[in-house]
Design a protein around this motif. Structure first.
Motif, PDB file in Angstrom:
ATOM      1  N   SER A 412       0.824  -1.208   0.000  1.00 58.55           N
ATOM      2  CA  SER A 412       0.000   0.000   0.000  1.00 58.55           C
ATOM      3  C   SER A 412       0.859   1.259   0.000  1.00 58.55           C
ATOM      4  O   SER A 412       0.490   2.272  -0.596  1.00 58.55           O
ATOM      5  CB  SER A 412      -0.931   0.000   1.216  1.00 58.55           C
ATOM      6  OG  SER A 412      -0.192   0.097   2.423  1.00 58.55           O
ATOM      7  N   VAL A 416      -0.127   2.430  -3.739  1.00 60.88           N
ATOM      8  CA  VAL A 416      -1.383   3.163  -3.637  1.00 60.88           C
ATOM      9  C   VAL A 416      -1.103   4.652  -3.784  1.00 60.88           C
ATOM     10  O   VAL A 416      -0.161   5.185  -3.187  1.00 60.88           O
ATOM     11  CB  VAL A 416      -2.080   2.884  -2.288  1.00 60.88           C
ATOM     12  CG1 VAL A 416      -3.318   3.757  -2.128  1.00 60.88           C
ATOM     13  CG2 VAL A 416      -2.460   1.406  -2.194  1.00 60.88           C
ATOM     14  N   SER A 461       2.470  -7.237  -0.323  1.00 58.83           N
ATOM     15  CA  SER A 461       1.203  -7.173   0.397  1.00 58.83           C
ATOM     16  C   SER A 461       1.184  -8.075   1.617  1.00 58.83           C
ATOM     17  O   SER A 461       0.308  -7.953   2.473  1.00 58.83           O
ATOM     18  CB  SER A 461       0.041  -7.539  -0.530  1.00 58.83           C
ATOM     19  OG  SER A 461       0.208  -8.839  -1.053  1.00 58.83           O
TER      20      SER A 461
END
Length: 638
Positions: A412, A416, A461
Motif C-alpha cells: 500500500s 497506492v 502485500s
C-alpha cells in the motif's frame, strides 16, 4: 557465491552490433508512426530510446524499449508495462502500423474509457489490467475480432455489463475481468479451453454451462450460483405465486376474524384490564430482547455445528484469550479480499483490534495434521513475524486470527496513490524494512528445515508494518495446508523461473521471492509476472532491471519517491545488486538465504563522507565502483 557475466555475452554483443548495421524493416514509415503515437503519452522517460537513428527492430530483436518484433523486422506488438505511462492510447495511429498483433499497457496510470480496439481488428491479445480505466465497455467492443485470443481488463474501475461480443470470439482462450464493477449476468461463453476470471465484481445470476469447469475462485466476490459454486434456488412458477398469494390472503382474513371473536368474548374489569395491558407490554419487550439474542445466535450457529464444536483454539500464552462468540459479535471492518480469502478487522471490547482471515482452499491435510501445524505456527516467535493468535477449524472453512498492523502493508505504501503532501517511504525506512524481512525469512528457514518453501508467499502485500514501520511477515508457511492447485495458481513462489519453466520449487525459491521484493521496493514497480497464471507469463521484475542496467548503471532505475538518499546511492546500488543475485534464473548461481542475509546486514544507510567524496570525484565511475564493492557482479541468464 557471486554472480558473474557469462563468457558468451561478448560474442552475442558483437553479433548484435553486426546485425544492427543492416536493419530490415517491413514498412519504412512505421518508425515515424510509432513516434507520433508516443506523443499522445505522458511520463515517457522509459521510451527515450525511440528515435529514427535506429530501427525499432532488427530481425526478431527489439532496439526500442517495449517492442515485440517479427523475424522480418516488423513490429509484432507493444509491451509497454510497468512504465508509469498515462495520457491517451492513440489507436488511430497504431492502426497504421499494420503488422501489430498484440498490445499490452498493463500496470500503468491510464484513465478514462477503454481504447477502441476495434480499430486494429487483427489483434491477437489486448492487455490493459492494473490501470484506472472506467466507464462501460461497449457491447460491440470486440465484434468481428476473430483473431483475438486474450483479453485482460482486470483491476480497473469498469462498470456496466460484460460485452456480449466476447461470445462471438471463436478462439478466445483467456478472459480476465476481475476486480472491476461489472454487473448483470455472465454471457453464455462456450469457447474451448477458455480460462476466465470474474472475481470481485457485481455479477449475479447463474454461471453458464460452458464455464462450469472453471476454478470457483474465478467467480468469488459476486452474487452468482450454479456449478462450480452453490446450486441456484429454483424460481417459483406464476401459478405457484398465485396460489401462495391467495393462501396468504385467506390466512390473514382468518386471523382477523379470530381476533374479532376473542375480543368480543373477553370482558374484564378496568383495573384488571390495565394490569393485563402492562403484562402484555412487558411480554412484548421481552420478546424483542430474546429475538435479538436469537439473531446473534444464528450468526454463529454454523460455526458451532462444525467438526470443531464451535471452538476457537487460542495459541498465545502472552495474550488474554477470547471465545468465538466474542469474535463473531465484535464490530468489524472489511479489509479486503486476497489470494486466499477475505480479511476483517475485528474490534473486541477492551482489547487491541485483531485481523480474522477466512480460508476456503485450506483442506490439503486432515484435521489432526492441520491443528498440529497451526499449533507449531503459534509457537513461533520473532520480531519480524506476525504472530498467529488463534485458529478455528471447519472442514470447508478455516479462520486464522492475527494481530492488526496499524501502518498496513508495504504494497500500500509503494503502489497506492498518495495525497500530494504525503511523502513516500524514504531510503532509511526501506533499508530498515528489507533488513527485517530478511531476518524474518532467515528465521523461517531455521524453523522449517525440511520445507522447500518456508514462506511460499513472500510479497509486498504480505509484509505488514507496525507503528514504527518495522516489517511483519504474514501468510507464511501455509504451503503444507493450502490446496495444491490453489497454491500453484496464486502463491508467489510458483511464479518463480524454476516452477514456470520446470514445474518444481527448491530451497532457493523463497530467496527468489526476496530478490523480487527487494527490486520492487527499490524501483517502486509492481512485479507484473505475479499477475500471470501458469507457464509462459510476463518477464519478471529482475529481467526488467537487468534490461535497464545492462548498458549503464544510473539512478533512473530507483523509485523517484524514495527521499533521503544523500550519501546513500552506493548502498542503494549494493542492495539492488543483492536483489539481482537473489533472483538469478540460474539456481546454482543464486544466493543462499544465509549469503543474502549477510550481504543485507552489511548495508548502511549512507557511506562515510570520505568514501562518498571519492565516489563523486570519479564521475561516471561512481555507480560501477559501488557495484564492484565486495566483488559483486551479476549475470543475465534468463
Amino acid at each position: 557465491m557471486a554472480c558473474s557475466w557469462p563468457p558468451y555475452c561478448l560474442p552475442l554483443l558483437t553479433l548484435h552490433l553486426l546485425l544492427s548495421t543492416s536493419p530490415v524493416f517491413s514498412d519504412p514509415q512505421d518508425p515515424a508512426r510509432l513516434l507520433k503515437f508516443r506523443t499522445s503519452l505522458t511520463n515517457i522517460e522509459l521510451l527515450s530510446n525511440w528515435n529514427l537513428d535506429i530501427p525499432p527492430c532488427v530481425g526478431a530483436s527489439p532496439n526500442w524499449n517495449g517492442m515485440i518484433c517479427n523475424k522480418d523486422g516488423s513490429v509484432f506488438g507493444l509491451q509497454l508495462e510497468n512504465m508509469g505511462l498515462s495520457g491517451t492510447i492513440d489507436m488511430d495511429t497504431l492502426a497504421e502500423v499494420t503488422s501489430i498483433r498484440t498490445l499490452s499497457f498493463m500496470n500503468n496510470s491510464f484513465e478514462g474509457s477503454v481504447p477502441n480496439v476495434l480499430k486494429i481488428g487483427s489483434l491477437h491479445g489486448i492487455f490493459l489490467s492494473y490501470n484506472k480505466f472506467s466507464g462501460e465497455v461497449g457491447d460491440d467492443a470486440f465484434k468481428g475480432m476473430d483473431s483475438l485470443r486474450k483479453i485482460e481488463l482486470g483491476n480497473n474501475n469498469l462498470t456496466g455489463k460484460i460485452p456480449t461480443s466476447v461470445k462471438e470470439l471463436p478462439i478466445l482462450v483467456d478472459l480476465q475481468l476481475q476486480n472491476n464493477q461489472f454487473e448483470g449476468e455472465i454471457p453464455d461463453l462456450e469457447q474451448k479451453d477458455l480460462k476466465v476470471n470474474f472475481a470481485n465484481n457485481r455479477l449475479d445470476g447463474s454461471i453458464p454451462k460452458g464455464l462450469r469447469n472453471q476454478d470457483p475462485s474465478s467467480f468469488a466476490g459476486n452474487n452468482l450460483c450454479g456449478k462450480p459454486l452453490r446450486s441456484c434456488k429454483k424460481k417459483l412458477s406464476k401459478k405457484m405465486i398465485i396460489i401462495i398469494a391467495v393462501a396468504s390472503s385467506l390466512a390473514v382474513l382468518a386471523l382477523i376474524m379470530a381476533l374479532f371473536v376473542c375480543r368480543n368474548r373477553q370482558k374484564r374489569k378496568m383495573d384488571y384490564k390495565n394490569h393485563q395491558v402492562t403484562k402484555t407490554t412487558n411480554r412484548k419487550n421481552t420478546y424483542k430482547t430474546n429475538n435479538e439474542i436469537q439473531m446473534n445466535t444464528k450468526q454463529v450457529a454454523n460455526y458451532k455445528r462444525s467438526d470443531n464444536g464451535g471452538k476457537l483454539h487460542f495459541l498465545r500464552t502472552d495474550r488474554d484469550p477470547f471465545e468465538l462468540e466474542d469474535l463473531l459479535r465484535a464490530s468489524a471492518d472489511v479489509l479486503g479480499s486476497g489470494s486466499f480469502g477475505s480479511s476483517y478487522k475485528a474490534m473486541l471490547a477492551g482489547r487491541a483490534p485483531v485481523v480474522v482471515k477466512r480460508f476456503k482452499e485450506m483442506s490439503n491435510v486432515g484435521k489432526d495434521d492441520f491443528q498440529a501445524h497451526m499449533r507449531f505456527l503459534g509457537s513461533l516467535s520473532h520480531p519480524n513475524l506476525l504472530p498467529l493468535l488463534a485458529f478455528y477449524y471447519k472442514k470447508d472453512e478455516k479462520l486464522l486470527v492475527t494481530d492488526y498492523a496499524e501502518n498496513g502493508s508495504l504494497a500500500s505504501h509503494l503502489h497506492v496513490k498518495r495525497k500530494p503532501d504525503e511523502p513516500g517511504l524514504d531510503w532509511a525506512t526501506r533499508l530498515k524494512i528489507i533488513k527485517g524481512v530478511a531476518r524474518g525469512l532467515d528465521y523461517l528457514y531455521q524453523e522449517f528445515p525440511r520445507l522447500s518453501l518456508p514462506h511460499g508467499h513472500l510479497k509486498s502485500s504480505n509484509v505488514l508494518l507496525d507503528d514504527d514501520f518495522n516489517p511483519l511477515l504474514s501468510d507464511y508457511a501455509l504451503v503444507p495446508v493450502i490446496n495444491k492447485d490453489h497454491a500453484q495458481h496464486l502463491m508467489v513462489a510458483y511464479k518463480s523461473p524454476e516452477f514456470t519453466q520446470h514445474g518444481r520449487t527448491t530451497k532457493k525459491t523463497d530467496v527468489w521471492c526476496l530478490g523480487i521484493l527487494i527490486l520492487e521496493m527499490l524501483t517502486g514497480k509492481f512485479p507484473a509476472n505475479y499477475l500471470e497464471q501458469g507457464k509462459g507469463g510476463k518477464p519478471d521484475l529482475g529481467t526488467w532491471v537487468n534490461s535497464v542496467v545492462r548498458e549503464e548503471w544510473t539512478g533512473e532505475v530507483f523509485d523517484k519517491e524514495m527521499k533521503g538518499t544523500k550519501n546513500g546511492e552506493g548502498e542503494m546500488l549494493k542492495l539492488l545488486k543483492i536483489g539481482m543475485c537473489c533472483c538469478e534464473w540460474d539456481i546454482g548461481r543464486r544466493f543462499e538465504i544465509r549469503e543474502a542475509v549477510e550481504k543485507i546486514e552489511e548495508l548502511k544507510e549512507r557511506e562515510d563522507e570520505e568514501e562518498y567524496s571519492s565516489y563523486v570525484s570519479e564521475g561516471d565511475a561512481y555507480s560501477s565502483k559501488a557495484m564492484e564493492d565486495d566483488n559483486f557482479s551479476f549475470s543475465v541468464t534468463n
